[in-house]
Design an enzyme around this catalytic site. Structure first.
Site, short mmCIF file in Angstrom:
data_model
loop_
_atom_site.label_atom_id
_atom_site.label_comp_id
_atom_site.label_asym_id
_atom_site.label_seq_id
_atom_site.Cartn_x
_atom_site.Cartn_y
_atom_site.Cartn_z
N HIS A 130 -11.89 9.27 6.89
CA HIS A 130 -11.61 7.84 7.06
C HIS A 130 -11.09 7.50 8.46
O HIS A 130 -11.51 6.51 9.05
CB HIS A 130 -10.58 7.44 6.01
CG HIS A 130 -10.18 6.00 6.02
ND1 HIS A 130 -11.08 4.97 5.77
CD2 HIS A 130 -8.98 5.39 6.25
CE1 HIS A 130 -10.45 3.81 5.83
NE2 HIS A 130 -9.18 4.03 6.14
N GLU A 182 0.86 -1.20 0.00
CA GLU A 182 0.00 0.00 0.00
C GLU A 182 0.88 1.24 0.00
O GLU A 182 2.11 1.16 0.15
CB GLU A 182 -0.95 -0.03 1.21
CG GLU A 182 -2.06 -1.07 1.02
CD GLU A 182 -3.06 -1.11 2.16
OE1 GLU A 182 -3.35 -0.06 2.75
OE2 GLU A 182 -3.56 -2.21 2.44
N ARG A 195 -1.47 8.69 9.22
CA ARG A 195 -1.21 7.28 9.51
C ARG A 195 -0.76 6.52 8.27
O ARG A 195 -1.35 6.66 7.19
CB ARG A 195 -2.47 6.62 10.08
CG ARG A 195 -2.36 5.12 10.28
CD ARG A 195 -3.63 4.54 10.86
NE ARG A 195 -4.77 4.72 9.99
CZ ARG A 195 -5.22 3.82 9.12
NH1 ARG A 195 -4.61 2.65 9.00
NH2 ARG A 195 -6.28 4.07 8.39
N ARG A 219 -0.90 8.96 1.87
CA ARG A 219 -2.34 9.07 1.66
C ARG A 219 -2.84 10.51 1.62
O ARG A 219 -3.71 10.85 0.83
CB ARG A 219 -3.03 8.30 2.79
CG ARG A 219 -4.46 8.02 2.54
CD ARG A 219 -5.01 7.11 3.61
NE ARG A 219 -4.73 5.72 3.33
CZ ARG A 219 -5.13 4.72 4.11
NH1 ARG A 219 -5.80 4.97 5.21
NH2 ARG A 219 -4.86 3.47 3.80
N HIS A 226 -9.45 9.32 3.05
CA HIS A 226 -9.00 8.25 2.15
C HIS A 226 -9.28 8.69 0.73
O HIS A 226 -10.37 9.15 0.43
CB HIS A 226 -9.74 6.94 2.47
CG HIS A 226 -9.08 5.74 1.88
ND1 HIS A 226 -9.03 5.52 0.51
CD2 HIS A 226 -8.44 4.70 2.45
CE1 HIS A 226 -8.37 4.39 0.28
NE2 HIS A 226 -8.01 3.87 1.44
P1 FAD Z 1 -13.87 0.08 15.91
O1 FAD Z 1 -13.48 -1.14 15.20
O2 FAD Z 1 -14.52 1.15 15.12
O3 FAD Z 1 -14.83 -0.32 17.12
C1 FAD Z 1 -15.43 0.67 17.92
C2 FAD Z 1 -16.54 0.02 18.73
O4 FAD Z 1 -17.04 0.95 19.69
C3 FAD Z 1 -17.73 -0.43 17.91
O5 FAD Z 1 -18.11 -1.68 18.41
C4 FAD Z 1 -18.79 0.62 18.23
O6 FAD Z 1 -20.10 0.17 18.09
C5 FAD Z 1 -18.47 0.88 19.68
N1 FAD Z 1 -18.97 2.14 20.24
C6 FAD Z 1 -18.85 3.39 19.75
N2 FAD Z 1 -19.44 4.27 20.58
C7 FAD Z 1 -19.95 3.55 21.61
C8 FAD Z 1 -20.70 3.87 22.76
N3 FAD Z 1 -21.06 5.12 23.07
N4 FAD Z 1 -21.07 2.87 23.59
C9 FAD Z 1 -20.75 1.59 23.32
N5 FAD Z 1 -20.06 1.23 22.23
C10 FAD Z 1 -19.66 2.19 21.39
N6 FAD Z 1 -7.04 -0.20 9.13
C11 FAD Z 1 -6.05 -1.06 8.85
O7 FAD Z 1 -5.08 -1.17 9.60
N7 FAD Z 1 -6.12 -1.81 7.72
C12 FAD Z 1 -7.16 -1.74 6.85
O8 FAD Z 1 -7.18 -2.45 5.85
C13 FAD Z 1 -8.20 -0.82 7.13
N8 FAD Z 1 -9.25 -0.68 6.29
C14 FAD Z 1 -10.33 0.09 6.67
C15 FAD Z 1 -11.47 0.12 5.88
C16 FAD Z 1 -12.59 0.82 6.29
C17 FAD Z 1 -13.82 0.84 5.43
C18 FAD Z 1 -12.55 1.54 7.52
C19 FAD Z 1 -13.75 2.31 8.00
C20 FAD Z 1 -11.40 1.54 8.29
C21 FAD Z 1 -10.28 0.82 7.88
N9 FAD Z 1 -9.13 0.78 8.65
C22 FAD Z 1 -8.12 -0.07 8.32
C23 FAD Z 1 -9.08 1.46 9.96
C24 FAD Z 1 -9.38 0.42 11.05
O9 FAD Z 1 -10.32 -0.50 10.58
C25 FAD Z 1 -9.88 1.07 12.31
O10 FAD Z 1 -9.10 2.18 12.66
C26 FAD Z 1 -9.82 0.06 13.47
O11 FAD Z 1 -10.50 -1.10 13.11
C27 FAD Z 1 -10.40 0.68 14.71
O12 FAD Z 1 -10.59 -0.32 15.68
P2 FAD Z 1 -11.23 0.07 17.07
O13 FAD Z 1 -11.43 -1.18 17.82
O14 FAD Z 1 -10.45 1.15 17.69
O15 FAD Z 1 -12.64 0.73 16.67
C1 SIN Z 2 -7.40 0.46 2.60
O1 SIN Z 2 -7.55 -0.75 2.42
O2 SIN Z 2 -7.15 1.27 1.71
C2 SIN Z 2 -7.54 1.01 3.99
C3 SIN Z 2 -6.31 0.73 4.71
C4 SIN Z 2 -6.20 1.57 5.94
O3 SIN Z 2 -7.02 2.42 6.23
O4 SIN Z 2 -5.20 1.37 6.64
#
Ligand code: FAD
Ligand code: SIN
Length: 542
Positions: free
Chosen positions: A347, A123, A382, A286, A240
């Site tokens: 994003h 990437e 990032r 990015r 993104h």
């Molecule tokens: P999340 O996975 O967002 O989880 C947050 C949780 O908190 C959820 O369960 C939500 O419901 C809960 N929550 C929120 N508010 C409350 C509340 N008030 N009370 C109770 N629960 C609550 N990163 C990579 O490294 N590689 C990738 O390929 C990549 N691709 C991506 C593609 C997309 C479409 C997106 C959106 C993001 C991508 N990212 C990627 C970024 C990455 O997925 C996220 O930054 C990461 O998964 C965040 O994890 P997290 O556990 O911190 O939050």
């Molecule tokens: C992507 O697959 O382009 C998202 C990867 C990321 O947010 O790290």
């Protein structure tokens, strides 16, 4: 298998050793690494899997390939971060990454392989191919499935679905738990905990156009702010460059890995324009690609920019990106034949609740992890696929530190029970689309002082409608949080009078050495917004 309590449980008080808010990778992985004899409550506002984690596509960046090393991964992370990463945090991420990804595999995560070895994708801004991925482009689903399966088997962990954390409870300056509301219904449950972890993910839903699922409304950041925790780097929101430009909401992401495999960006004249913006062309950082796409869109009569999949060839496209192709076909696009219209959208939040390298915030007994936290690892931009890794590495570290926290004293426990009731904040739900529109226009991919001033003034005006509510609807709670965090993001962006990484101001277009520092915002004891800064940590852990 144990029972999961759903939203129709009666209003009650629940005593647990650990309260974890959020069920993405940060929340689930931390839970799995806490002592398994202790009661753990995972509180999550929708279904367990509804999280950004579930939708991650590209994969996990990790120094596992034989030609790679944590030092090379660190170098790429620091470079993408545009001078704002804290070096010790990056060292932790890149050095502990390989072990934690191996551990995820031992939990049952299945990553794609070639000739029996892990397959590594490429990437933007990565010097080499180091991204492990699953089912081609469904890495997040595999990561979330693996962690959730393991959590379901743990008898000491109870998941409270459709339960939204509304306010943190504080006694004697320490966090003693969290109050949550049932969704729908609004009945209040009080979780009294020795340690509370905020793992609520990102802020994408503050914007009109975002890749994030609707749950990403910055709740945890707002909750932490209201109890006085320091927040940092809130001006750095990553856009993104390649979401599908159709009517859908949230916007469907087309992974950066498509460009890593040879996909090209074309402007409305069919010209490959990226080499005009950066020597690494499609593989530039990015933020650079997002602004280049945005600027080509503004120049085009039809406002369109396209991603051309055809250089990959149909076979490679199908084996590497089956999920993306399926989704595009369903929406009426045929990337095998024609370039697909794309657009930059919000994003990822680089900043968040300030923590040390073990997830500890500056409030006793309160930890934060994952996208809502800021350990200084992502800097101003990032590096692709470093976020899932961040949840794994810092989730495990947070668990180790949380396990060392002593149980609540009798006095604190009594105070937790006696904490003031009915202090949950809410705002009219119809503010949500207005906030999204305002943030997109004034605190978006390109900013300036006037627009940020206007955004701040408008958000301040709207915030007058925030009031205590005995049992708010989820959308009202989210509207209050979005309004408050939007204001903080605008304040941080106004404060930083330079451009760096994802923060680009037309009135201060240059990067300024003097700004090699983190902007910190917190709520003063008098309730005012206080802004300060701290220098970037360039020291090394060696
Ligand atoms: P999340 O996975 O967002 O989880 C947050 C949780 O908190 C959820 O369960 C939500 O419901 C809960 N929550 C929120 N508010 C409350 C509340 N008030 N009370 C109770 N629960 C609550 N990163 C990579 O490294 N590689 C990738 O390929 C990549 N691709 C991506 C593609 C997309 C479409 C997106 C959106 C993001 C991508 N990212 C990627 C970024 C990455 O997925 C996220 O930054 C990461 O998964 C965040 O994890 P997290 O556990 O911190 O939050
Ligand atoms: C992507 O697959 O382009 C998202 C990867 C990321 O947010 O790290």
């Amino acid at each position: 298998m144990k029972t999961e309590v759903s939203s129709d449980a009666p209003a009650q008080t629940i005593r647990c050793r650990y309260a974890i808010i959020g069920s993405g990778i940060a929340g689930l992985w931390t839970a799995l690494h806490l002592p398994q004899q202790d009661a753990i409550a995972i509180i999550t506002k929708s279904a367990v899997r509804e999280s950004s984690t579930q939708y991650a596509q590209g994969g996990i960046a990790v120094a596992l390939p034989p030609s790679d090393s944590p030092e090379l991964h660190e170098q790429d992370t620091l470079e993408a971060g545009a001078g704002l990463c804290d070096k010790p945090a990056v060292e932790v991420l890149t050095q502990e990454g390989p072990q934690v990804v191996e551990e995820l595999i031992s939990y049952g995560a299945v990553f794609d392989r070639e000739d029996g070895h892990l397959a590594y994708g490429r990437e933007a801004a990565h010097g080499i191919s180091r991204i492990v991925h699953a089912h081609g482009d469904s890495t997040g689903e595999e990561v979330e499935r693996t962690a959730y399966d393991a959590v379901r088997e743990a008898p000491n962990i109870t998941i409270y679905q459709e339960t939204a954390a509304a306010e943190l409870l504080v006694a004697d300056g320490e966090c003693v738990g969290v109050e949550a509301i049932a969704v729908p219904g609004g009945e209040v449950t009080r979780f009294i905990a020795d340690v509370t972890l905020v793992a609520t993910g990102g802020v994408g839903s503050l914007y009109k156009y975002s890749t994030n699922p609707p749950v990403a409304t910055a709740d945890g950041i707002a909750l932490a702010y209201r109890v006085g925790a320091a927040l940092e780097d809130l001006e750095f929101i990553q856009f993104h460059p390649t979401a599908l430009a159709d009517e859908g909401y949230p916007k469907f992401l087309i992974s950066e890995a498509v460009r890593g495999e040879g996909g090209k960006l074309l402007n409305a004249d069919g010209e490959q324009f990226m080499s005009r913006y950066h020597p690494r062309a499609e593989m530039a950082p990015r933020d650079v690609v997002a602004r280049a796409v945005y600027s080509e869109m503004l120049k085009a009569a039809n406002n369109q920019v396209y991603l051309d999949f055809r250089p990959l060839g149909t076979q490679r496209m199908r084996e590497r990106f089956p999920g993306i192709l399926d989704e595009l076909h369903q929406r009426g696009f045929i990337p095998e034949q024609q370039p697909v219209p794309i657009t930059p959208v919000a994003h990822y939040m680089m900043g968040g609740i300030a923590t040390d390298l073990h997830g500890q915030t500056d409030i006793g007994r309160l930890f934060a992890c994952g996208e809502c936290a800021s350990y200084g690892v992502h800097g101003a931009n990032r590096l692709a696929s470093n976020s899932l890794l961040d949840g794994l590495v810092f989730g495990k570290r947070s668990a180790a530190a949380m396990a060392k926290i002593q149980p609540l004293s009798e006095t604190l426990q009594e105070q937790a029970v006696a904490c003031k009731q009915n202090h949950i904040l809410a705002a009219p739900a119809d503010l949500k689309p207005q906030i999204q529109q305002l943030m997109w226009k004034q605190v978006g991919i390109i900013r300036d002082g006037d627009g940020l001033d206007r955004a701040q003034a408008q958000l301040e005006e709207w915030s007058k409608q925030i009031a205590v509510s005995p049992s708010p609807a989820l959308a009202e709670l989210e509207a209050a949080n979005m309004c408050q965090v939007g204001m903080l993001m605008a304040a941080a962006a106004l404060h930083r009078t330079e451009s760096r990484g994802a923060h680009y101001r037309t009135d201060f277009p240059d990067t300024n050495k003097a700004w090699r520092k983190h902007v910190i915002v917190h709520r003063s004891p008098a309730g005012d917004l206080a802004v300060s800064d701290r220098p970037v940590d360039a020291s090394t852990t060696d």
